[in-house]
Design a protein around this motif. Structure first.
Motif, PDB file in Angstrom:
ATOM      1  N   GLY A 108       7.357   9.523  16.814  1.00  0.00           N
ATOM      2  CA  GLY A 108       7.875  10.209  17.992  1.00  0.00           C
ATOM      3  C   GLY A 108       9.313  10.644  17.821  1.00  0.00           C
ATOM      4  O   GLY A 108       9.736  11.680  18.340  1.00  0.00           O
ATOM      5  N   VAL A 109      10.093   9.856  17.079  1.00  0.00           N
ATOM      6  CA  VAL A 109      11.494  10.200  16.805  1.00  0.00           C
ATOM      7  C   VAL A 109      11.586  11.163  15.625  1.00  0.00           C
ATOM      8  O   VAL A 109      12.366  12.122  15.637  1.00  0.00           O
ATOM      9  N   HIS A 110      10.779  10.910  14.604  1.00  0.00           N
ATOM     10  CA  HIS A 110      10.810  11.722  13.381  1.00  0.00           C
ATOM     11  C   HIS A 110       9.534  12.568  13.315  1.00  0.00           C
ATOM     12  O   HIS A 110       8.607  12.281  12.559  1.00  0.00           O
ATOM     13  N   LYS A 111       9.519  13.607  14.149  1.00  0.00           N
ATOM     14  CA  LYS A 111       8.305  14.396  14.333  1.00  0.00           C
ATOM     15  C   LYS A 111       7.958  15.261  13.124  1.00  0.00           C
ATOM     16  O   LYS A 111       6.788  15.505  12.840  1.00  0.00           O
ATOM     17  N   LYS A 112       8.999  15.706  12.410  1.00  0.00           N
ATOM     18  CA  LYS A 112       8.741  16.573  11.268  1.00  0.00           C
ATOM     19  C   LYS A 112       7.926  15.817  10.223  1.00  0.00           C
ATOM     20  O   LYS A 112       8.266  14.704   9.838  1.00  0.00           O
ATOM     21  N   GLU A 113       6.853  16.424   9.778  1.00  0.00           N
ATOM     22  CA  GLU A 113       5.959  15.859   8.764  1.00  0.00           C
ATOM     23  C   GLU A 113       5.197  14.635   9.261  1.00  0.00           C
ATOM     24  O   GLU A 113       4.543  13.955   8.468  1.00  0.00           O
ATOM     25  N   ALA A 114       5.239  14.335  10.562  1.00  0.00           N
ATOM     26  CA  ALA A 114       4.533  13.157  11.066  1.00  0.00           C
ATOM     27  C   ALA A 114       3.041  13.229  10.772  1.00  0.00           C
ATOM     28  O   ALA A 114       2.398  12.216  10.501  1.00  0.00           O
ATOM     29  N   GLY A 115       2.499  14.436  10.796  1.00  0.00           N
ATOM     30  CA  GLY A 115       1.074  14.606  10.535  1.00  0.00           C
ATOM     31  C   GLY A 115       0.686  14.438   9.082  1.00  0.00           C
ATOM     32  O   GLY A 115      -0.498  14.336   8.759  1.00  0.00           O
ATOM     33  N   ARG A 116       1.676  14.396   8.187  1.00  0.00           N
ATOM     34  CA  ARG A 116       1.400  14.237   6.753  1.00  0.00           C
ATOM     35  C   ARG A 116       1.949  12.939   6.189  1.00  0.00           C
ATOM     36  O   ARG A 116       1.684  12.586   5.045  1.00  0.00           O
ATOM     37  N   ARG A 117       2.714  12.239   6.989  1.00  0.00           N
ATOM     38  CA  ARG A 117       3.382  11.021   6.513  1.00  0.00           C
ATOM     39  C   ARG A 117       2.363   9.948   6.143  1.00  0.00           C
ATOM     40  O   ARG A 117       1.398   9.705   6.847  1.00  0.00           O
ATOM     41  N   ARG A 118       2.603   9.270   4.994  1.00  0.00           N
ATOM     42  CA  ARG A 118       1.729   8.198   4.550  1.00  0.00           C
ATOM     43  C   ARG A 118       2.323   6.840   4.924  1.00  0.00           C
ATOM     44  O   ARG A 118       3.534   6.659   4.891  1.00  0.00           O
ATOM     45  N   TRP A 119       1.444   5.908   5.250  1.00  0.00           N
ATOM     46  CA  TRP A 119       1.858   4.559   5.638  1.00  0.00           C
ATOM     47  C   TRP A 119       1.139   3.543   4.762  1.00  0.00           C
ATOM     48  O   TRP A 119      -0.078   3.602   4.597  1.00  0.00           O
ATOM     49  N   ILE A 120       1.910   2.603   4.210  1.00  0.00           N
ATOM     50  CA  ILE A 120       1.359   1.511   3.408  1.00  0.00           C
ATOM     51  C   ILE A 120       1.760   0.197   4.072  1.00  0.00           C
ATOM     52  O   ILE A 120       2.936  -0.053   4.307  1.00  0.00           O
ATOM     53  N   GLN A 121       0.778  -0.625   4.374  1.00  0.00           N
ATOM     54  CA  GLN A 121       1.042  -1.954   4.936  1.00  0.00           C
ATOM     55  C   GLN A 121       0.772  -3.000   3.868  1.00  0.00           C
ATOM     56  O   GLN A 121      -0.295  -3.007   3.244  1.00  0.00           O
ATOM     57  N   LEU A 122       1.740  -3.879   3.632  1.00  0.00           N
ATOM     58  CA  LEU A 122       1.508  -5.013   2.740  1.00  0.00           C
ATOM     59  C   LEU A 122       0.928  -6.163   3.546  1.00  0.00           C
ATOM     60  O   LEU A 122       1.435  -6.505   4.617  1.00  0.00           O
ATOM     61  N   GLY A 123      -0.134  -6.737   3.020  1.00  0.00           N
ATOM     62  CA  GLY A 123      -0.776  -7.866   3.693  1.00  0.00           C
ATOM     63  C   GLY A 123      -1.094  -8.960   2.694  1.00  0.00           C
ATOM     64  O   GLY A 123      -0.567  -8.996   1.586  1.00  0.00           O
ATOM     65  N   SER A 124      -1.984  -9.845   3.077  1.00  0.00           N
ATOM     66  CA  SER A 124      -2.338 -11.002   2.265  1.00  0.00           C
ATOM     67  C   SER A 124      -3.836 -11.035   2.016  1.00  0.00           C
ATOM     68  O   SER A 124      -4.634 -10.638   2.876  1.00  0.00           O
ATOM     69  N   THR A 125      -4.227 -11.531   0.844  1.00  0.00           N
ATOM     70  CA  THR A 125      -5.658 -11.703   0.558  1.00  0.00           C
ATOM     71  C   THR A 125      -6.250 -12.839   1.380  1.00  0.00           C
ATOM     72  O   THR A 125      -7.456 -13.065   1.333  1.00  0.00           O
ATOM     73  N   GLY A 126      -5.411 -13.534   2.141  1.00  0.00           N
ATOM     74  CA  GLY A 126      -5.908 -14.581   3.021  1.00  0.00           C
ATOM     75  C   GLY A 126      -6.834 -14.083   4.114  1.00  0.00           C
ATOM     76  O   GLY A 126      -7.486 -14.888   4.788  1.00  0.00           O
ATOM     77  N   VAL A 127      -6.922 -12.766   4.305  1.00  0.00           N
ATOM     78  CA  VAL A 127      -7.834 -12.229   5.327  1.00  0.00           C
ATOM     79  C   VAL A 127      -9.288 -12.296   4.875  1.00  0.00           C
ATOM     80  O   VAL A 127     -10.189 -12.030   5.673  1.00  0.00           O
ATOM     81  N   TRP A 128      -9.521 -12.623   3.601  1.00  0.00           N
ATOM     82  CA  TRP A 128     -10.891 -12.826   3.125  1.00  0.00           C
ATOM     83  C   TRP A 128     -11.175 -14.314   3.032  1.00  0.00           C
ATOM     84  O   TRP A 128     -10.446 -15.053   2.358  1.00  0.00           O
ATOM     85  N   LYS A 129     -12.218 -14.762   3.699  1.00  0.00           N
ATOM     86  CA  LYS A 129     -12.600 -16.172   3.700  1.00  0.00           C
ATOM     87  C   LYS A 129     -13.958 -16.336   3.012  1.00  0.00           C
ATOM     88  O   LYS A 129     -14.692 -15.374   2.790  1.00  0.00           O
ATOM     89  N   GLY A 130     -14.297 -17.590   2.721  1.00  0.00           N
ATOM     90  CA  GLY A 130     -15.607 -17.886   2.152  1.00  0.00           C
ATOM     91  C   GLY A 130     -15.545 -18.178   0.668  1.00  0.00           C
ATOM     92  O   GLY A 130     -14.504 -18.022   0.022  1.00  0.00           O
ATOM     93  N   ASP A 131     -16.678 -18.595   0.116  1.00  0.00           N
ATOM     94  CA  ASP A 131     -16.775 -18.930  -1.294  1.00  0.00           C
ATOM     95  C   ASP A 131     -17.497 -17.838  -2.066  1.00  0.00           C
ATOM     96  O   ASP A 131     -18.097 -16.932  -1.481  1.00  0.00           O
ATOM     97  N   GLY A 132     -17.436 -17.960  -3.388  1.00  0.00           N
ATOM     98  CA  GLY A 132     -18.077 -16.967  -4.244  1.00  0.00           C
ATOM     99  C   GLY A 132     -17.175 -15.768  -4.471  1.00  0.00           C
ATOM    100  O   GLY A 132     -16.000 -15.755  -4.092  1.00  0.00           O
ATOM    101  N   TRP A 133     -17.751 -14.758  -5.082  1.00  0.00           N
ATOM    102  CA  TRP A 133     -16.986 -13.553  -5.397  1.00  0.00           C
ATOM    103  C   TRP A 133     -16.797 -12.686  -4.163  1.00  0.00           C
ATOM    104  O   TRP A 133     -17.747 -12.380  -3.450  1.00  0.00           O
ATOM    105  N   LEU A 134     -15.563 -12.285  -3.925  1.00  0.00           N
ATOM    106  CA  LEU A 134     -15.218 -11.400  -2.819  1.00  0.00           C
ATOM    107  C   LEU A 134     -14.458 -10.207  -3.373  1.00  0.00           C
ATOM    108  O   LEU A 134     -13.619 -10.348  -4.264  1.00  0.00           O
ATOM    109  N   ASP A 135     -14.759  -9.008  -2.852  1.00  0.00           N
ATOM    110  CA  ASP A 135     -13.993  -7.824  -3.231  1.00  0.00           C
ATOM    111  C   ASP A 135     -13.563  -7.097  -1.975  1.00  0.00           C
ATOM    112  O   ASP A 135     -13.751  -7.611  -0.864  1.00  0.00           O
ATOM    113  N   ARG A 136     -12.990  -5.916  -2.119  1.00  0.00           N
ATOM    114  CA  ARG A 136     -12.428  -5.232  -0.950  1.00  0.00           C
ATOM    115  C   ARG A 136     -13.494  -4.836   0.057  1.00  0.00           C
ATOM    116  O   ARG A 136     -13.181  -4.558   1.219  1.00  0.00           O
TER     117      ARG A 136
END
Length: 301
Positions: A108-136
């Motif tokens: 809202g403040v930086h309107k120029k290129e807002a429709g093309r701007r990319r966002w990357i969120q860093l998170g944790s693999t802790g959001v995957w629970k359970g045993d065995g092989w897990l992928d994305r």
């Protein structure tokens, strides 16, 4: 010549006290310390924020003081930020509404290129629970407030967002060897330790730049970012035991004895144990394939 696909923002903007940049990093902490050399190598201009605006090595102008208040609709804190072609969110967003508020207030403040701007969120693999092989593609645990906020970011921005879920962070003075006395104080603690998944800070930096280079491959998704190894905690504890005999808070855990006893009790003939004995194992191959790289830093070095 850089192949970064972010929206370049070389010109100053009138609604910010700071020149526009290619990448804005919200929350410059430990992870940030690995980024400046690689960003400089790729000619990616950047600026970063901290809560107090402290100076960090690698950032000549110091950081911008910024505190995200999800309950506030005051645009003033966002006016102090530069306009950026991409935004890297390092601090955790939690629950419903925070991702939307951050994106809407900044755009809202930086309107120029807002429709093309990319966002990357860093998170944790802790959001995957359970045993065995897990992928994305495995379901994430939506009882996690961080997972909820990450899902919201992907939903509102679609192709203009991605989430990098990072394994255990290490590098520099942060080494898994020093975690043993915290996570395994007793034999029972050691018994419960299965796989350890890691990613070095330098590879986190390479993952961020890889996203910017290969956005069409990674946008609109969440990714597991690890060193492509499922380390066996027993193997590591045994290997590091000699170096920890004189460490700890007034006690000398008998790590070697415990691991050998557990191997006998559970009929483990050799280490590392097979993946069927390690519980949760993460498959992070797909991310590195998409960005055409491999992680370079492992405990083997």
């Amino acid at each position: 010549m850089s192949t970064i696909s972010i929206v370049r923002n070389p010109q100053p903007v009138t609604n910010s006290s700071t020149n526009a940049v290619d990448l804005l990093i919200l929350g410059a902490g430990w992870t940030y310390t690995f980024l400046p050399p690689l960003l400089h190598h790729h000619n990616i201009t950047h600026q970063a924020t901290t809560r107090d605006g402290r100076r960090i090595p690698g950032l000549l102008k110091g950081t911008i003081p910024f505190i995200f208040d999800p309950a506030s609709d005051d645009p003033a804190p966002y006016r102090a930020l530069p306009s950026a072609g991409a935004v890297l969110v390092v601090f955790p967003l939690k629950g419903r509404g925070q991702s939307t508020r951050l994106v809407e207030m900044y755009n809202g403040v930086h309107k120029k290129e807002a429709g093309r701007r990319r966002w990357i969120q860093l998170g944790s693999t802790g959001v995957w629970k359970g045993d065995g092989w897990l992928d994305r593609h495995s379901p994430v645990d939506l009882s996690s407030e961080r997972a909820v906020a990450e899902e919201e970011l992907l939903a509102i921005l679609k192709r203009r967002a991605c989430v990098l879920n990072l394994a255990g962070l290490w590098g520099g003075e942060r080494h898994p060897r020093n975690w043993v006395s915290r996570v395994a104080k007793t034999k029972e603690d050691v018994k419960g330790k299965g796989a350890l998944h890691l990613v070095h800070g330098e590879d986190v930096a390479r993952a961020v730049v890889g996203c910017l280079e290969k956005w069409e491959e990674v946008g609109a998704r969440r990714w597991i970012v690890c060193d492509l190894r499922s380390w066996d905690w027993w193997d590591l504890i045994l290997g590091w035991a000699d170096g920890r005999k004189d460490e700890g808070e007034g006690q000398n855990p008998e790590y070697e004895k415990w691991v050998l006893e557990l191997m006998e009790e559970q009929r483990v003939r050799s280490l590392p144990r097979g993946k069927d004995r390690l519980g949760r194992c993460l498959d992070g191959r797909e991310f590195w394939e998409k960005v055409a790289q491999v992680p370079r830093k492992t405990l083997l070095q």
